[in-house]
Enzyme design. Structure first.
Site, PDB file in Angstrom:
ATOM      1  N   LYS A 157      18.356  -2.087 -16.384  1.00 44.04           N
ATOM      2  CA  LYS A 157      19.003  -2.986 -15.432  1.00 44.04           C
ATOM      3  C   LYS A 157      20.519  -2.798 -15.450  1.00 44.04           C
ATOM      4  CE  LYS A 157      14.718  -4.347 -14.992  1.00 44.04           C
ATOM      5  NZ  LYS A 157      14.161  -5.438 -15.759  1.00 44.04           N
ATOM      6  N   TYR A 164      10.393 -13.324 -18.323  1.00 46.41           N
ATOM      7  CA  TYR A 164      10.048 -12.084 -17.635  1.00 46.41           C
ATOM      8  C   TYR A 164       8.519 -11.891 -17.603  1.00 46.41           C
ATOM      9  CZ  TYR A 164       9.563  -7.174 -16.616  1.00 46.41           C
ATOM     10  OH  TYR A 164       9.178  -5.987 -16.051  1.00 46.41           O
ATOM     11  N   ASP A 192      16.501 -11.926 -25.340  1.00 47.14           N
ATOM     12  CA  ASP A 192      16.542 -10.941 -24.256  1.00 47.14           C
ATOM     13  C   ASP A 192      17.824 -11.222 -23.467  1.00 47.14           C
ATOM     14  OD1 ASP A 192      16.295  -9.630 -21.801  1.00 47.14           O
ATOM     15  OD2 ASP A 192      14.121  -9.906 -21.703  1.00 47.14           O
ATOM     16  N   ARG A 213      11.069  12.779 -32.957  1.00 44.15           N
ATOM     17  CA  ARG A 213      10.663  11.375 -32.797  1.00 44.15           C
ATOM     18  C   ARG A 213      11.453  10.454 -33.730  1.00 44.15           C
ATOM     19  NH1 ARG A 213       6.303   9.881 -35.226  1.00 44.15           N
ATOM     20  NH2 ARG A 213       5.186  11.829 -34.865  1.00 44.15           N
TER      21      ARG A 213
HETATM   22  C1  LIG Z   1      13.031  -5.692 -16.514  1.00 43.11           C
HETATM   23  C2  LIG Z   1      13.061  -6.671 -17.616  1.00 43.11           C
HETATM   24  C3  LIG Z   1      12.379  -6.428 -18.806  1.00 43.11           C
HETATM   25  C4  LIG Z   1      11.511  -5.203 -19.014  1.00 43.11           C
HETATM   26  O1  LIG Z   1      12.256  -4.023 -19.051  1.00 43.11           O
HETATM   27  P1  LIG Z   1      11.689  -2.600 -18.543  1.00 43.11           P
HETATM   28  O2  LIG Z   1      12.849  -1.701 -18.755  1.00 43.11           O
HETATM   29  O3  LIG Z   1      11.257  -2.751 -17.127  1.00 43.11           O
HETATM   30  O4  LIG Z   1      10.527  -2.254 -19.427  1.00 43.11           O
HETATM   31  C5  LIG Z   1      12.490  -7.367 -19.820  1.00 43.11           C
HETATM   32  N1  LIG Z   1      13.236  -8.488 -19.669  1.00 43.11           N
HETATM   33  C6  LIG Z   1      13.888  -8.755 -18.535  1.00 43.11           C
HETATM   34  C7  LIG Z   1      14.694 -10.011 -18.423  1.00 43.11           C
HETATM   35  C8  LIG Z   1      13.827  -7.866 -17.473  1.00 43.11           C
HETATM   36  O5  LIG Z   1      14.484  -8.150 -16.327  1.00 43.11           O
END
Ligand SMILES: *Cc1c(COP(=O)(O)O)cnc(C)c1O
Length: 355
Positions: free
Chosen positions: A194, A98, A169, A47
């Site tokens: 993504k 998001y 983000d 971990r």
């Molecule tokens: C998908 C997404 C998230 C969350 O990520 P996960 O991998 O689904 O937990 C956060 N911010 C944005 C802009 C996203 O598109």
């Protein structure tokens, strides 16, 4: 292996995160399946660290700068950031970011865990006045799904002058478009799920930070909250990153082409595209039901949530209960993939007949 900053992104996407070059060495990092390690030195426990994570982390750091930590999902990475804020800390965030983050923050606000000030991130004055006394500015730009662009340079530098932590983000823009650490942000977050991993087969998140002390706090949050990624998932994400630049450039070229076609189609009332990237949101000349019919009528584009993969996906965002009500009911979010642009437009054109 490669920390040579003179290399270009398409090169270090390929050279980073490899085992040390020596006779007989394997090309790819192994999938390290170990929950523990012999005492003496090193990682200690599964971990606390993992060699496959480290390879992926060094690849992401080549793109974003700083030092990177990977987590079991984007939301796990985000939760680690919020977990280091004091109880009741004031946080400034977008009013249509998001949906997962919005839902988390609304809950935190209601329970008193954080005092969240939701703002329109395109309105510098609104953001700056909300910053007074805040502990952190959490920004997404472009926003998901409205693709609003924040003036990151101004907002980051203003927040830093006020001694406020800034986390960005960077999932939608990717480091090929903007590098928030270089702009002065403290933390850059990715849903690696993504564009970075890019094949809709793995969930993962990352945080990249410049300050070693902050890195340590976030690493402790990962250790002790326990939201660690699986070694196989880390390996898949790194494999996906090898083609990140190629995929992103192709998808962006496709997106620009599709936006031009959409602007000339009367069945589409508004196209939202920030001028870069592979995400396009558009409103159809019709209601929510018509938008649902369009999403169901495509044959190349899959009607599904998520984004950033090689395959094009679309959906009506308001089909989700948790989506911000600022988002129009008839807005379709399209994640443009790497298919042929004319095939994609032909698919969209025929699906629009469902209006
Ligand atoms: C998908 C997404 C998230 C969350 O990520 P996960 O991998 O689904 O937990 C956060 N911010 C944005 C802009 C996203 O598109």
């Amino acid at each position: 292996m490669s920390s040579d900053k003179k290399l270009h992104p398409e090169t270090f996407a390929i050279t980073s995160g490899r085992p040390i070059s020596q006779a007989g060495a394997s090309l790819n990092v192994d999938i390290s399946l170990n929950s523990t390690f012999q005492a003496g030195s090193g990682l200690g426990y599964g971990r606390y660290g993992n060699d496959t994570w480290s390879a992926l982390e060094s690849a992401i750091s080549e793109f974003e700068g700083g030092q990177t930590l990977v987590f079991s999902s984007g939301m796990a990475a985000i939760s680690a950031v919020f977990s280091i804020l004091p109880i009741g800390a004031p946080l400034v965030a977008s009013n249509q970011g998001y949906s997962g983050v919005m839902t988390l923050l609304k809950g935190f606000h209601e329970s008193g865990r954080l005092e969240v000030r939701f703002v329109d991130v395109t309105d510098n004055q609104a953001v700056i006045s909300a910053l007074k006394g805040a502990a952190m500015l959490w920004l997404e730009s472009p926003t998901n799904p409205c693709l609003d662009v924040a003036d990151l340079d101004t907002l980051i530098s203003t927040a830093k002058k006020m001694n406020i932590g800034v986390a960005i983000d960077n999932t939608f823009a990717t480091p090929l478009v903007q590098k928030p650490l270089e702009m002065g942000a403290d933390i850059v977050m990715h849903s690696v799920t993504k564009f970075l991993a890019g094949h809709s087969d793995v969930l993962m998140g990352s945080l990249s930070v410049a300050d070693p002390a902050l890195h340590k706090r976030l690493e402790d949050a990962r250790k002790f909250n326990g939201a660690i990624p699986g070694p196989f998932e880390a390996w898949l994400a790194l494999r996906g990153m090898r083609t990140f630049v190629l995929r992103f450039e192709k998808a962006q070229t496709n997106a620009k082409y599709l936006v031009e076609q959409m602007k000339n189609d009367k069945r589409i009332s508004r196209v939202r595209y920030p001028g870069f990237g592979a995400m396009v949101s558009f409103e159809i000349a019709g209601d929510a039901l018509a938008a649902e019919r369009v999403c169901d009528a495509s044959s190349i584009i899959t009607h599904a949530t998520s984004l950033g993969g090689i395959e094009s996906l679309w959906e009506r965002r308001r089909r989700w209960e948790i989506e911000s009500h600022v988002v129009p009911e008839n807005l379709i979010r399209l994640s443009v993939g790497c298919e042929n642009q004319e095939d994609l437009w032909a698919d969209i054109e025929s699906a629009l007949q469902a209006i």
